[in-house]
Design a protein around this motif. Structure first.
Motif, mmCIF file in Angstrom:
data_model
loop_
_atom_site.group_PDB
_atom_site.id
_atom_site.type_symbol
_atom_site.label_atom_id
_atom_site.label_comp_id
_atom_site.label_asym_id
_atom_site.label_seq_id
_atom_site.Cartn_x
_atom_site.Cartn_y
_atom_site.Cartn_z
ATOM 1 N N ARG A 38 0.739 -1.754 -0.042
ATOM 2 C CA ARG A 38 -0.179 -0.005 0.302
ATOM 3 C C ARG A 38 0.847 1.274 -0.222
ATOM 4 O O ARG A 38 0.023 2.191 0.765
ATOM 5 C CB ARG A 38 -0.969 -0.236 1.631
ATOM 6 C CG ARG A 38 -1.811 -1.060 0.847
ATOM 7 C CD ARG A 38 -3.390 -1.004 2.272
ATOM 8 N NE ARG A 38 -3.873 -2.253 2.036
ATOM 9 C CZ ARG A 38 -4.080 -2.810 3.282
ATOM 10 N NH1 ARG A 38 -4.254 -2.001 4.338
ATOM 11 N NH2 ARG A 38 -5.438 -3.685 2.867
ATOM 12 N N PHE A 39 1.815 0.989 -0.511
ATOM 13 C CA PHE A 39 2.504 2.409 -0.836
ATOM 14 C C PHE A 39 3.755 2.191 -1.897
ATOM 15 O O PHE A 39 3.973 1.158 -2.338
ATOM 16 C CB PHE A 39 3.669 2.558 0.230
ATOM 17 C CG PHE A 39 4.861 1.238 0.882
ATOM 18 C CD1 PHE A 39 6.094 1.627 0.858
ATOM 19 C CD2 PHE A 39 4.173 1.206 2.070
ATOM 20 C CE1 PHE A 39 6.672 1.042 1.765
ATOM 21 C CE2 PHE A 39 4.744 0.242 2.207
ATOM 22 C CZ PHE A 39 6.401 0.484 2.386
ATOM 23 N N PRO A 40 3.779 3.046 -2.729
ATOM 24 C CA PRO A 40 5.322 2.969 -4.026
ATOM 25 C C PRO A 40 7.090 2.014 -3.433
ATOM 26 O O PRO A 40 6.872 2.740 -1.997
ATOM 27 C CB PRO A 40 5.307 4.075 -4.592
ATOM 28 C CG PRO A 40 5.193 5.129 -3.968
ATOM 29 C CD PRO A 40 3.997 4.708 -2.541
ATOM 30 N N LEU A 41 7.124 1.644 -4.350
ATOM 31 C CA LEU A 41 8.460 0.975 -3.748
ATOM 32 C C LEU A 41 9.416 2.077 -3.697
ATOM 33 O O LEU A 41 10.641 1.870 -2.801
ATOM 34 C CB LEU A 41 9.047 -0.488 -4.364
ATOM 35 C CG LEU A 41 8.093 -1.700 -4.377
ATOM 36 C CD1 LEU A 41 8.624 -2.686 -5.162
ATOM 37 C CD2 LEU A 41 8.095 -2.309 -3.277
ATOM 38 N N SER A 42 9.488 3.211 -4.323
ATOM 39 C CA SER A 42 10.087 4.075 -4.078
ATOM 40 C C SER A 42 10.222 4.986 -3.172
ATOM 41 O O SER A 42 11.434 5.357 -2.720
ATOM 42 C CB SER A 42 9.521 4.648 -5.546
ATOM 43 O OG SER A 42 8.825 5.891 -5.761
ATOM 44 N N ASP A 43 9.285 4.621 -2.231
ATOM 45 C CA ASP A 43 9.731 5.589 -0.529
ATOM 46 C C ASP A 43 11.171 4.400 0.050
ATOM 47 O O ASP A 43 10.902 4.871 0.539
ATOM 48 C CB ASP A 43 7.774 5.061 -0.194
ATOM 49 C CG ASP A 43 7.235 5.790 -0.717
ATOM 50 O OD1 ASP A 43 7.354 6.673 -1.293
ATOM 51 O OD2 ASP A 43 6.239 6.014 0.191
ATOM 52 N N TYR A 44 11.523 3.607 -0.684
ATOM 53 C CA TYR A 44 12.547 2.856 -0.326
ATOM 54 C C TYR A 44 14.201 3.600 0.135
ATOM 55 O O TYR A 44 14.526 3.743 0.668
ATOM 56 C CB TYR A 44 12.293 1.582 -0.523
ATOM 57 C CG TYR A 44 11.341 0.613 0.396
ATOM 58 C CD1 TYR A 44 11.755 0.692 2.504
ATOM 59 C CD2 TYR A 44 10.569 -0.153 0.103
ATOM 60 C CE1 TYR A 44 10.801 -0.197 3.044
ATOM 61 C CE2 TYR A 44 9.954 -1.207 0.741
ATOM 62 C CZ TYR A 44 9.993 -0.739 1.913
ATOM 63 O OH TYR A 44 8.878 -1.624 2.596
ATOM 64 N N ALA A 45 14.050 4.857 -1.056
ATOM 65 C CA ALA A 45 14.836 5.163 -1.574
ATOM 66 C C ALA A 45 16.172 4.280 -1.365
ATOM 67 O O ALA A 45 17.274 4.777 -0.974
ATOM 68 C CB ALA A 45 14.586 6.374 -0.392
ATOM 69 N N GLY A 46 16.067 3.341 -1.922
ATOM 70 C CA GLY A 46 17.816 2.197 -2.206
ATOM 71 C C GLY A 46 17.438 2.003 -0.820
ATOM 72 O O GLY A 46 18.412 0.896 -0.763
ATOM 73 N N VAL A 47 17.338 1.769 -0.070
ATOM 74 C CA VAL A 47 17.440 0.808 1.286
ATOM 75 C C VAL A 47 15.979 -0.071 1.732
ATOM 76 O O VAL A 47 15.112 -0.005 2.063
ATOM 77 C CB VAL A 47 17.608 1.563 2.638
ATOM 78 C CG1 VAL A 47 18.070 -0.017 3.661
ATOM 79 C CG2 VAL A 47 18.732 2.695 2.436
ATOM 80 N N VAL A 48 16.031 -0.704 0.568
ATOM 81 C CA VAL A 48 14.671 -2.087 0.341
ATOM 82 C C VAL A 48 14.588 -3.363 1.160
ATOM 83 O O VAL A 48 16.070 -3.441 0.944
ATOM 84 C CB VAL A 48 14.116 -2.693 -1.331
ATOM 85 C CG1 VAL A 48 13.534 -3.830 -0.725
ATOM 86 C CG2 VAL A 48 14.709 -1.642 -1.602
ATOM 87 N N PRO A 49 14.315 -3.245 2.078
ATOM 88 C CA PRO A 49 14.452 -4.324 3.572
ATOM 89 C C PRO A 49 14.145 -6.374 2.692
ATOM 90 O O PRO A 49 13.620 -6.161 1.724
ATOM 91 C CB PRO A 49 13.073 -4.249 4.169
ATOM 92 C CG PRO A 49 12.957 -3.017 4.406
ATOM 93 C CD PRO A 49 12.944 -2.812 2.651
#
Length: 91
Positions: A38-49
């Motif tokens: 329920r949010f864009p993956l781009s919100d992780y700003a390069g640090v994806v869990p």
């Protein structure tokens, strides 16, 4: 969020014959994961869990390996379970 090279390693695919197909599955998997999170993956700003990356790899592998007989309900149920801790309450 994941690279073609890493995804091919996950799938154990060595040739470039299906690169376009795998890239389309990556895009589809990322869209599915975004919908569940329920949010864009781009919100992780390069640090994806890592669990989020693994959910994408899992979705790609299901799309790739079961493309003719995919059970989408089963896929989304597993992804919801994998991503539960990261999921927003609403969009």
């Amino acid at each position: 969020m994941v690279t073609l090279e890493d995804t091919k390693a996950w799938l154990r695919v060595d040739s470039a014959d299906e690169d376009a197909l795998i890239e389309s599955f990556i895009a589809t998997a990322e869209d599915i994961v975004e919908g569940i999170l329920r949010f864009p993956l781009s919100d992780y700003a390069g640090v994806v869990p890592e669990p989020v990356k693994h959910a994408i790899y899992f979705a790609v592998s299901k799309l790739y390996e079961e493309r003719n007989e995919l059970n989408t309900t089963e896929l989304t149920d597993v992804l919801r379970t994998l991503l539960f801790a990261y999921r927003e309450v609403e969009w």
